[in-house]
Design a protein around this motif. Structure first.
Motif, PDB file in Angstrom:
ATOM      1  N   CYS A 219      14.362  -7.982  -2.521  1.00 36.75           N
ATOM      2  CA  CYS A 219      14.028  -7.310  -3.710  1.00 36.75           C
ATOM      3  C   CYS A 219      12.317  -7.649  -3.733  1.00 36.75           C
ATOM      4  O   CYS A 219      11.928  -8.554  -3.541  1.00 36.75           O
ATOM      5  CB  CYS A 219      14.665  -8.383  -4.858  1.00 36.75           C
ATOM      6  N   VAL A 220      11.780  -6.451  -3.658  1.00 36.76           N
ATOM      7  CA  VAL A 220      10.398  -6.383  -3.753  1.00 36.76           C
ATOM      8  C   VAL A 220       9.800  -5.908  -5.042  1.00 36.76           C
ATOM      9  O   VAL A 220      10.275  -5.030  -5.597  1.00 36.76           O
ATOM     10  CB  VAL A 220       9.995  -4.942  -2.596  1.00 36.76           C
ATOM     11  N   THR A 221       9.163  -6.947  -5.512  1.00 39.24           N
ATOM     12  CA  THR A 221       8.120  -6.597  -6.727  1.00 39.24           C
ATOM     13  C   THR A 221       6.858  -6.431  -6.469  1.00 39.24           C
ATOM     14  O   THR A 221       6.194  -6.863  -5.750  1.00 39.24           O
ATOM     15  CB  THR A 221       8.513  -7.772  -7.632  1.00 39.24           C
ATOM     16  N   LEU A 222       6.430  -5.332  -7.021  1.00 37.71           N
ATOM     17  CA  LEU A 222       5.105  -4.694  -6.658  1.00 37.71           C
ATOM     18  C   LEU A 222       4.185  -5.176  -7.680  1.00 37.71           C
ATOM     19  O   LEU A 222       4.412  -5.759  -9.075  1.00 37.71           O
ATOM     20  CB  LEU A 222       5.159  -3.118  -6.756  1.00 37.71           C
ATOM     21  N   SER A 223       2.939  -4.841  -7.509  1.00 39.12           N
ATOM     22  CA  SER A 223       1.784  -5.441  -8.370  1.00 39.12           C
ATOM     23  C   SER A 223       1.843  -4.726  -9.641  1.00 39.12           C
ATOM     24  O   SER A 223       1.524  -5.290 -10.834  1.00 39.12           O
ATOM     25  CB  SER A 223       0.467  -5.301  -8.020  1.00 39.12           C
ATOM     26  N   SER A 224       2.644  -3.576  -9.892  1.00 41.10           N
ATOM     27  CA  SER A 224       2.791  -2.809 -11.134  1.00 41.10           C
ATOM     28  C   SER A 224       3.883  -3.453 -11.950  1.00 41.10           C
ATOM     29  O   SER A 224       3.988  -2.787 -12.824  1.00 41.10           O
ATOM     30  CB  SER A 224       2.925  -1.198 -10.719  1.00 41.10           C
ATOM     31  N   GLY A 225       4.767  -4.120 -11.372  1.00 42.66           N
ATOM     32  CA  GLY A 225       5.821  -4.575 -11.965  1.00 42.66           C
ATOM     33  C   GLY A 225       7.019  -4.062 -11.514  1.00 42.66           C
ATOM     34  O   GLY A 225       8.327  -4.439 -11.954  1.00 42.66           O
ATOM     35  N   GLU A 226       7.097  -2.758 -10.822  1.00 42.72           N
ATOM     36  CA  GLU A 226       8.144  -2.092 -10.326  1.00 42.72           C
ATOM     37  C   GLU A 226       8.963  -2.943  -9.373  1.00 42.72           C
ATOM     38  O   GLU A 226       8.250  -3.758  -8.518  1.00 42.72           O
ATOM     39  CB  GLU A 226       7.622  -0.836  -9.646  1.00 42.72           C
ATOM     40  N   THR A 227      10.289  -2.773  -9.184  1.00 43.94           N
ATOM     41  CA  THR A 227      10.969  -3.522  -8.125  1.00 43.94           C
ATOM     42  C   THR A 227      11.889  -2.374  -7.363  1.00 43.94           C
ATOM     43  O   THR A 227      12.238  -1.273  -7.738  1.00 43.94           O
ATOM     44  CB  THR A 227      12.212  -4.514  -8.751  1.00 43.94           C
ATOM     45  N   GLU A 228      12.061  -2.710  -6.069  1.00 43.28           N
ATOM     46  CA  GLU A 228      12.512  -1.966  -5.056  1.00 43.28           C
ATOM     47  C   GLU A 228      13.744  -2.658  -4.330  1.00 43.28           C
ATOM     48  O   GLU A 228      13.172  -4.026  -3.923  1.00 43.28           O
ATOM     49  CB  GLU A 228      11.626  -1.301  -4.120  1.00 43.28           C
ATOM     50  N   PHE A 229      14.687  -2.263  -3.734  1.00 45.50           N
ATOM     51  CA  PHE A 229      15.375  -3.057  -3.002  1.00 45.50           C
ATOM     52  C   PHE A 229      15.371  -2.439  -1.670  1.00 45.50           C
ATOM     53  O   PHE A 229      15.714  -1.117  -1.601  1.00 45.50           O
ATOM     54  CB  PHE A 229      17.001  -3.214  -3.442  1.00 45.50           C
ATOM     55  N   VAL A 230      15.504  -3.043  -0.598  1.00 42.85           N
ATOM     56  CA  VAL A 230      15.136  -2.568   0.830  1.00 42.85           C
ATOM     57  C   VAL A 230      16.010  -3.571   1.768  1.00 42.85           C
ATOM     58  O   VAL A 230      16.366  -4.804   1.259  1.00 42.85           O
ATOM     59  CB  VAL A 230      13.793  -2.507   1.410  1.00 42.85           C
ATOM     60  N   ASP A 231      16.328  -3.045   2.858  1.00 42.51           N
ATOM     61  CA  ASP A 231      16.859  -4.015   4.035  1.00 42.51           C
ATOM     62  C   ASP A 231      15.857  -4.931   4.821  1.00 42.51           C
ATOM     63  O   ASP A 231      16.485  -5.888   5.207  1.00 42.51           O
ATOM     64  CB  ASP A 231      17.922  -3.030   4.868  1.00 42.51           C
ATOM     65  N   CYS A 232      14.903  -4.238   4.847  1.00 39.25           N
ATOM     66  CA  CYS A 232      13.670  -4.912   5.768  1.00 39.25           C
ATOM     67  C   CYS A 232      12.347  -4.664   5.401  1.00 39.25           C
ATOM     68  O   CYS A 232      12.183  -3.366   4.779  1.00 39.25           O
ATOM     69  CB  CYS A 232      13.987  -4.910   7.221  1.00 39.25           C
ATOM     70  N   VAL A 233      11.513  -5.213   5.629  1.00 33.64           N
ATOM     71  CA  VAL A 233      10.255  -4.994   5.427  1.00 33.64           C
ATOM     72  C   VAL A 233       9.294  -5.253   6.629  1.00 33.64           C
ATOM     73  O   VAL A 233       9.284  -6.353   7.407  1.00 33.64           O
ATOM     74  CB  VAL A 233       9.436  -6.249   4.215  1.00 33.64           C
ATOM     75  N   ILE A 234       8.456  -4.337   7.162  1.00 34.06           N
ATOM     76  CA  ILE A 234       7.714  -4.351   8.481  1.00 34.06           C
ATOM     77  C   ILE A 234       6.318  -4.568   7.742  1.00 34.06           C
ATOM     78  O   ILE A 234       5.599  -3.369   6.830  1.00 34.06           O
ATOM     79  CB  ILE A 234       7.836  -3.004   9.159  1.00 34.06           C
ATOM     80  N   ALA A 235       5.498  -5.328   8.340  1.00 31.12           N
ATOM     81  CA  ALA A 235       4.065  -5.515   7.843  1.00 31.12           C
ATOM     82  C   ALA A 235       3.122  -4.737   9.118  1.00 31.12           C
ATOM     83  O   ALA A 235       3.417  -4.988  10.208  1.00 31.12           O
ATOM     84  CB  ALA A 235       3.400  -7.031   8.095  1.00 31.12           C
ATOM     85  N   ALA A 236       2.433  -3.761   8.676  1.00 27.15           N
ATOM     86  CA  ALA A 236       1.456  -3.119   9.422  1.00 27.15           C
ATOM     87  C   ALA A 236       0.189  -2.880   8.886  1.00 27.15           C
ATOM     88  O   ALA A 236      -0.503  -1.771   8.742  1.00 27.15           O
ATOM     89  CB  ALA A 236       2.197  -1.603   9.770  1.00 27.15           C
ATOM     90  N   ALA A 237      -0.337  -3.819   8.300  1.00 24.96           N
ATOM     91  CA  ALA A 237      -1.519  -3.935   7.531  1.00 24.96           C
ATOM     92  C   ALA A 237      -2.750  -4.253   8.013  1.00 24.96           C
ATOM     93  O   ALA A 237      -3.517  -4.821   7.506  1.00 24.96           O
ATOM     94  CB  ALA A 237      -1.404  -4.749   6.107  1.00 24.96           C
ATOM     95  N   GLY A 238      -2.843  -4.019   9.493  1.00 21.09           N
ATOM     96  CA  GLY A 238      -3.875  -4.379  10.360  1.00 21.09           C
ATOM     97  C   GLY A 238      -3.833  -5.772  10.981  1.00 21.09           C
ATOM     98  O   GLY A 238      -2.672  -6.281  11.073  1.00 21.09           O
ATOM     99  N   LEU A 239      -4.722  -6.075  11.914  1.00 15.53           N
ATOM    100  CA  LEU A 239      -4.670  -7.165  12.864  1.00 15.53           C
ATOM    101  C   LEU A 239      -5.806  -8.285  12.659  1.00 15.53           C
ATOM    102  O   LEU A 239      -6.662  -7.698  12.204  1.00 15.53           O
ATOM    103  CB  LEU A 239      -4.707  -6.608  14.313  1.00 15.53           C
ATOM    104  N   LYS A 240      -5.562  -9.346  13.317  1.00 19.24           N
ATOM    105  CA  LYS A 240      -6.263 -10.330  13.066  1.00 19.24           C
ATOM    106  C   LYS A 240      -6.595 -11.015  14.454  1.00 19.24           C
ATOM    107  O   LYS A 240      -5.492 -11.381  15.147  1.00 19.24           O
ATOM    108  CB  LYS A 240      -5.992 -11.564  12.063  1.00 19.24           C
ATOM    109  N   ALA A 241      -7.603 -10.911  15.086  1.00 19.48           N
ATOM    110  CA  ALA A 241      -7.774 -11.465  16.393  1.00 19.48           C
ATOM    111  C   ALA A 241      -7.282 -12.993  16.579  1.00 19.48           C
ATOM    112  O   ALA A 241      -7.648 -13.811  15.645  1.00 19.48           O
ATOM    113  CB  ALA A 241      -9.307 -11.334  16.903  1.00 19.48           C
ATOM    114  N   ASN A 242      -6.683 -13.139  17.620  1.00 13.30           N
ATOM    115  CA  ASN A 242      -6.305 -14.409  17.843  1.00 13.30           C
ATOM    116  C   ASN A 242      -7.477 -15.376  18.744  1.00 13.30           C
ATOM    117  O   ASN A 242      -7.828 -15.264  19.700  1.00 13.30           O
ATOM    118  CB  ASN A 242      -5.326 -14.581  18.973  1.00 13.30           C
TER     119      ASN A 242
END
Length: 381
Positions: A219-242
């Motif tokens: 269950c994904v709750t967005l900042s707008s208050g909307e909710t969505e149901f998904v099977d998985c979540v993939i992060a692709a929001a950029g990289l941080k150097a190690n």
């Protein structure tokens, strides 16, 4: 016996450096220490594994053992380097010291996961390495509803690949448009329309507030208050150097490991390469600058001090429903655009305040113009 060149990391940058060194010198001693298996693969392939119906083993170009034998290296797989003793030119591994003549940090980067609350935060999947894909492969194959965090270059490519493989895809990003740091609205809106027509649903200008386990999936709750149901979540929001190993060893770190034009860090005989290196204030996580960096660094390591020079470079965006190539800068410092749009696609040029062309984008039938336009751009470095 002379101490070897030691390379920490086994990603594209590290292995490109080894291949380049071996074209000139087949015998100089090279040791590689890596946290993973050390297989040779092409990381950009990870953004189109779904339509190609590929598994993690399909992406391996050369197994770790075969690569080590072919390139005459001493490979330490699944090995963590605990500390760098810059003064004595040694690395420490489980209490054992290994001397180096030159040390190359090719420690890469990790995926940035935006802060969120909820009991399913640990379920977020990252796809920044072969190992990460392998661990999530079965879950991704079975998933029918996928949320992608991030509408930048990688997030956009992954979303298009997922929807092309028949999955329902939702993209969430705080920016108002796709690839906001790279594309002007004119092109971003075209790409968004193409992806929406293919079935991608966008929630732009929003973030994920919480991620929780639910009866119908995550269950994904967005900042707008909307909710969505998904099977998985993939992060692709950029990289941080190690940068952790370098930082605790006293090496200068900013957004990445700060290097000069010879890729040398603040420590003598220690260099950085790839996604972890900050060159002239920028971390450039693209294949072309990494390849050019490897070419220059190989010469330096073999005794011919060489400054890195970067020409204007082309970025190919893997979005098959709207293929595009771009060069230079299309957003920051741009004061005007000139667009040529027809039924074959578009060619958009960006200009600065002095009316100099500083970037361009070509799509679909206009992509044959890419290389002539690239020659008109100033060098990157």
């Amino acid at each position: 016996m002379n101490a070897p060149i030691i390379i920490i990391g086994s990603g594209f940058a590290a292995y490109q450096l080894i291949k380049t060194i071996r074209r000139t010198d087949q015998v100089i001693a090279i040791s590689v220490f890596t946290l993973d298996a050390g297989d040779d693969y092409n990381k950009p392939d990870l953004s189109h594994v779904f339509t190609n119906k590929q598994g993690s083993t399909d992406l391996i170009r050369s197994t770790a053992g075969a690569f080590a034998t072919e390139h005459n290296i001493n490979l330490h797989a699944f090995t963590q380097v605990d500390h760098i003793d810059c003064e004595h030119q040694e690395i420490l591994v489980s209490g054992v010291r290994h001397a180096y003549s030159k040390l190359v940090l090719a420690t890469g980067a990790k995926t940035f996961i935006p802060p969120m609350s909820g009991d399913a935060v640990d379920e977020v999947i990252t796809l920044n390495s072969l190992e990460e894909f392998a661990s999530a492969q079965q879950q991704l194959q079975q998933a029918q509803r996928v949320l992608v965090i991030g509408a930048g270059l990688i997030g956009t490519e992954i979303a298009m690949d997922l929807v092309s493989s028949g999955k329902k895809v939702l993209v969430v990003d705080p920016s108002k448009g796709l690839m906001a740091n790279m594309l002007p609205d004119l092109v971003a809106n075209q790409l968004r329309n193409k992806m929406a027509d293919a079935g991608v649903v966008f929630k732009l200008g929003k973030t994920i507030h919480s991620l929780d386990m639910g009866e119908n999936g995550l269950c994904v709750t967005l900042s707008s208050g909307e909710t969505e149901f998904v099977d998985c979540v993939i992060a692709a929001a950029g990289l941080k150097a190690n940068t952790g190993l370098a930082r605790k060893s006293g090496i200068t770190v900013n957004n990445g490991l700060v290097v000069n034009l010879q890729l040398q860090t603040s420590a003598k005989n220690i260099y950085a390469l790839g996604d972890c290196a900050e060159i002239n204030g920028k971390v450039m996580s693209y294949l072309q600058p990494i390849m050019l960096s490897a070419n220059a660094l190989a010469k330096t390591l073999l005794g011919q001090a060489t400054d890195l020079k970067l020409p204007a470079m082309l970025v190919k965006v893997k979005t098959p429903q709207m293929p595009m190539q771009l060069g230079g800068n299309m957003v920051t410092g741009v004061t005007s655009w000139q667009a040529d749009i027809d039924t074959e696609g578009c060619c958009v040029k960006a200009y600065n305040e002095q009316k100099q062309m500083v970037g361009f984008i070509v799509t679909e039938g206009h992509m044959k113009k890419a290389f002539p336009l690239l020659r008109e751009l100033p060098a990157t470095l």
